[in-house]
Every structure is written in structure tokens, then in C-alpha cells.
Write a protein that holds these residues in place. Structure first.
Motif, PDB file in Angstrom:
ATOM      1  N   UNK A 148       0.819  -1.208   0.000  1.00 43.32           N
ATOM      2  CA  UNK A 148       0.000   0.000   0.000  1.00 43.32           C
ATOM      3  C   UNK A 148       0.853   1.259   0.000  1.00 43.32           C
ATOM      4  N   UNK A 149       2.087   1.155   0.513  1.00 37.24           N
ATOM      5  CA  UNK A 149       3.004   2.295   0.532  1.00 37.24           C
ATOM      6  C   UNK A 149       3.785   2.430  -0.772  1.00 37.24           C
ATOM      7  N   UNK A 150       3.410   1.677  -1.780  1.00 38.12           N
ATOM      8  CA  UNK A 150       4.062   1.789  -3.078  1.00 38.12           C
ATOM      9  C   UNK A 150       5.376   1.061  -3.181  1.00 38.12           C
ATOM     10  N   UNK A 151       5.609   0.110  -2.272  1.00 38.74           N
ATOM     11  CA  UNK A 151       6.858  -0.652  -2.296  1.00 38.74           C
ATOM     12  C   UNK A 151       6.683  -1.863  -3.207  1.00 38.74           C
ATOM     13  N   UNK A 152       7.475  -1.921  -4.265  1.00 41.44           N
ATOM     14  CA  UNK A 152       7.394  -3.049  -5.191  1.00 41.44           C
ATOM     15  C   UNK A 152       8.025  -4.288  -4.561  1.00 41.44           C
ATOM     16  N   UNK A 153       7.594  -5.477  -4.987  1.00 45.46           N
ATOM     17  CA  UNK A 153       8.093  -6.761  -4.464  1.00 45.46           C
ATOM     18  C   UNK A 153       8.133  -6.752  -2.937  1.00 45.46           C
ATOM     19  N   UNK A 154       6.994  -6.522  -2.272  1.00 46.77           N
ATOM     20  CA  UNK A 154       7.001  -6.408  -0.809  1.00 46.77           C
ATOM     21  C   UNK A 154       7.503  -7.659  -0.098  1.00 46.77           C
ATOM     22  N   UNK A 188       9.693   4.682   3.647  1.00 46.77           N
ATOM     23  CA  UNK A 188       8.415   4.040   3.320  1.00 46.77           C
ATOM     24  C   UNK A 188       8.113   2.904   4.301  1.00 46.77           C
ATOM     25  N   UNK A 189       9.143   2.127   4.646  1.00 45.81           N
ATOM     26  CA  UNK A 189       8.957   1.036   5.609  1.00 45.81           C
ATOM     27  C   UNK A 189       8.563   1.600   6.974  1.00 45.81           C
ATOM     28  N   UNK A 197       5.912  10.014  -1.707  1.00 46.74           N
ATOM     29  CA  UNK A 197       5.534   9.621  -0.354  1.00 46.74           C
ATOM     30  C   UNK A 197       4.389  10.486   0.165  1.00 46.74           C
ATOM     31  N   UNK A 198       4.436  11.793  -0.116  1.00 48.38           N
ATOM     32  CA  UNK A 198       3.351  12.680   0.310  1.00 48.38           C
ATOM     33  C   UNK A 198       2.023  12.229  -0.291  1.00 48.38           C
TER      34      UNK A 198
END
Length: 328
Positions: A140-146, A164-165, A195-196
Motif C-alpha cells: 500500500x506504501x508503493x513498495x514493489x516486491x514487498x 516508506x517502511x 511519499x506525500x
């Protein structure tokens, strides 16, 4: 306290003891925050904005202490809670995002361990379910391959990814209030903007209230619903984001706006507020902004202005607000 107010800070005063005397880092600060709204808390370094955030979290360590005021969260005064009760709220209903993600992340533990333990600290759930929640929140925070990021150590991630983490950890329990202390200051403009946008979308999705602490008015311009401008430990202007940015009343707020690069002509020297912030151990008898103000009068030197309403929820701490004639 009105039903729609999630947080109400009243007359908050936080002091730090030094050999030279007590420093009033936060002095009679009051504001409210409605559910699902975003407040931008703005000011220079040393204005008291970060100490305000730490005070709400009750993370003020000696020689600092909260000496007066109320911090009402859903009607309960946080200052009257036992430490065990406060620990239950921290990270669960109220979370904080720090400027340096390494204040949140343990460098010797993998991301999955840290996120899973955070979930289990406040939830009676299985480790498998906690891991799923951690993975989904990273996504949900836009992190690819979580799934891969969960197996990484903090030092294996970029600065933007670490932040982001850290934000994902703050969001794990879907808190009702998040206090963000300049979490994007050290990041480049592109990552900051991403991030905003992600934080704004997530707070809207979950109905989370957010206090975004920053020195940059341009950041909160597109993020916040309301703005409170701090100077020398006090709020000098507050109101809706459009009112404060389009029609500033305090000379300090106007100075901050004029110092933005976008407000300056190309090739010209940047505008700046003259002088420096006052020593909190030796504040003037009158207005704290007196020495730097172009609208000052004898009254400003001798009396401290109150934070007076100017309609539509807009308030200013100034005897001669912008738009009014300064007496000769």
C-alpha cells in the motif's frame, strides 16, 4: 470537546531545565484536529513544532517535562494516563513517523521481524496473519516486491525505501492519529512527492488524522487542511490552508512565504526574514518577533499579543496584522 474533534491540545507548556534557567520550548499552545483531517505544523528550527509532537506522544525525557496543559485524545487527557495506558495507545491508536527512519528501524533485524513484532505487540493474531498484514501494508506504501523487502535488512534499502517502511510500520494498526516529524526532509523532491501522495491517499482511505510537522510551507500547501505556524514556542497564526497561504495575517507567515524559491524572481537573491529567532532564555517583554518585524510599534515591544480570531477559523497573534494600517 466537540464530537468531531479527535485531538484537542489546550494550553500546552513544555519546558527544558538548563543551568541558565528553564527554556519554554512550547508555551501555551492550543489547537484542535478533526477526524480524518490533516494539520500542517510549520516553523523554523527551534520553533517548538517537534517538541509539540513529542509532547503529544508523551516522549519528553528529562531535563524536559510537560508543566501545564491538556492533551485530549477522544476526550481522554493523555497527560493523566498511567504509562502502561499510554504504551497501549502508542503505535496502536496514535503513531509517530520520525525524520530519521533509523529511529524506527533496528539495523540488526530484518524488516519482517520488526513489522511482525509490531503487529503482535498490539494484536492477538497469528504470526502468519501478521506477516500478511506487513506485506500488504508495504504494498500500500508503493513498495514493489514487498515479499522481498520483508526479507531485507534496513541497510540494504535506500533512504526513500527505509522511510516508506517506517511509515508502513506506523500504519500497521490503522491508527486514528499519526504525527509525522519532517519524514521527507532528507529525501529528494521526486521521492518526497511520491511519499506525500501515498500518505495522503492512505489517511483518506483509513480516515486517519495527521499532524505533519515541517519547515516547508510548500509541502503542506497541497497536503494539509489546516495550518498552524509556530514561532519561539507559540502558535502565531492558524487557520484553513487557503486562508493562511493566500491571505497571511502575521508578518512571520508572510516572510516564510516570500522566502520560498517560487516566490522569488529568477536571478535575484532569495528573500529572507532579517535577523535570527530569539533566545528562548531571554525572550523580549513584548512580541517574540519584534526584532525581525517591519510592522513593529512601541506596543509590540511592551506587550505580548494574544492569539485573536479573525473570522472563518483564522487566528493571528499580532497587534498589527497584514491588511491593517500600522499606527504612526
Amino acid at each position: 470537546m466537540s464530537a468531531d474533534k479527535l485531538l484537542e491540545v489546550r494550553g500546552l507548556r513544555t519546558h527544558f531545565s538548563t543551568r541558565a534557567g528553564a527554556v519554554a520550548a512550547v508555551d501555551e499552545v492550543s489547537f484542535g484536529l478533526e477526524r480524518g483531517k490533516i494539520l500542517g505544523l510549520v516553523g523554523e528550527s527551534g520553533s517548538g513544532k517537534s517538541v509539540t509532537g513529542f509532547s503529544i506522544m508523551r516522549l519528553i525525557d528529562p531535563p524536559g517535562r510537560i508543566v501545564a496543559g491538556e492533551i485530549l485524545f477522544k476526550g481522554r487527557d493523555l497527560l493523566r494516563l498511567r504509562e502502561k495506558e499510554m504504551q497501549h495507545l502508542r503505535g496502536n491508536r496514535i503513531a509517530m513517523i520520525f525524520q530519521d527512519p533509523m529511529m524506527t528501524l533496528n539495523p540488526v533485524l530484518r524488516v519482517d521481524v520488526q513489522m511482525i513484532e509490531t503487529v503482535l505487540a498490539h494484536s492477538n493474531t497469528s504470526r502468519a496473519r501478521a506477516r500478511e498484514l506487513a506485506r500488504d501494508t508495504l504494498g500500500a506504501m508503493g513498495i514493489s516486491s514487498p515479499e522481498e523487502r520483508l526479507m531485507a535488512y534496513p541497510h540494504q534499502l535506500s533512504g526513500g525505501m527505509r522511510q516508506r517502511v517506517a511509515i508502513a510500520i506506523a500504519l500497521l494498526h490503522r491508527p486514528e492519529l499519526i504525527i509525522a516529524d519532517e519524514p521527507t526532509t532528507a529525501l529528494d523532491v521526486t521521492i518526497q512527492g511520491q511519499i506525500l501522495s501515498e500518505v495522503q491517499n492512505l489517511t483518506r482511505q483509513y480516515g486517519t488524522s495527521l499532524i505533519w510537522i515541517t519547515h516547508d510551507l510548500s509541502v503542506v500547501a497541497g497536503l494539509a487542511d489546516e495550518i498552524a505556524v509556530m514561532y519561539a514556542g507559540r502558535i502565531v497564526e492558524q487557520g484553513g490552508v487557503d486562508d493562511v497561504l493566500d491571505r497571511p495575517l502575521h508578518p512571520y507567515t508572510l516572510g516564510l512565504l516570500n522566502s520560498l524559491p517560487s516566490s522569488n524572481r529568477h536571478g535575484r537573491r532569495l528573500n529572507q526574514i532579517p535577523g535570527m529567532a530569539p533566545n528562548l532564555l531571554a525572550l523580549p517583554a513584548g512580541c517574540a518577533f519584534f526584532e525581525r518585524c517591519t510592522r513593529r510599534t512601541v506596543q509590540c515591544e511592551q506587550q505580548r499579543p494574544a492569539l485573536d480570531p479573525h473570522g472563518n477559523g483564522h487566528a493571528v497573534r499580532c497587534f498589527h496584522p497584514i491588511g491593517q494600517e500600522v499606527p504612526a
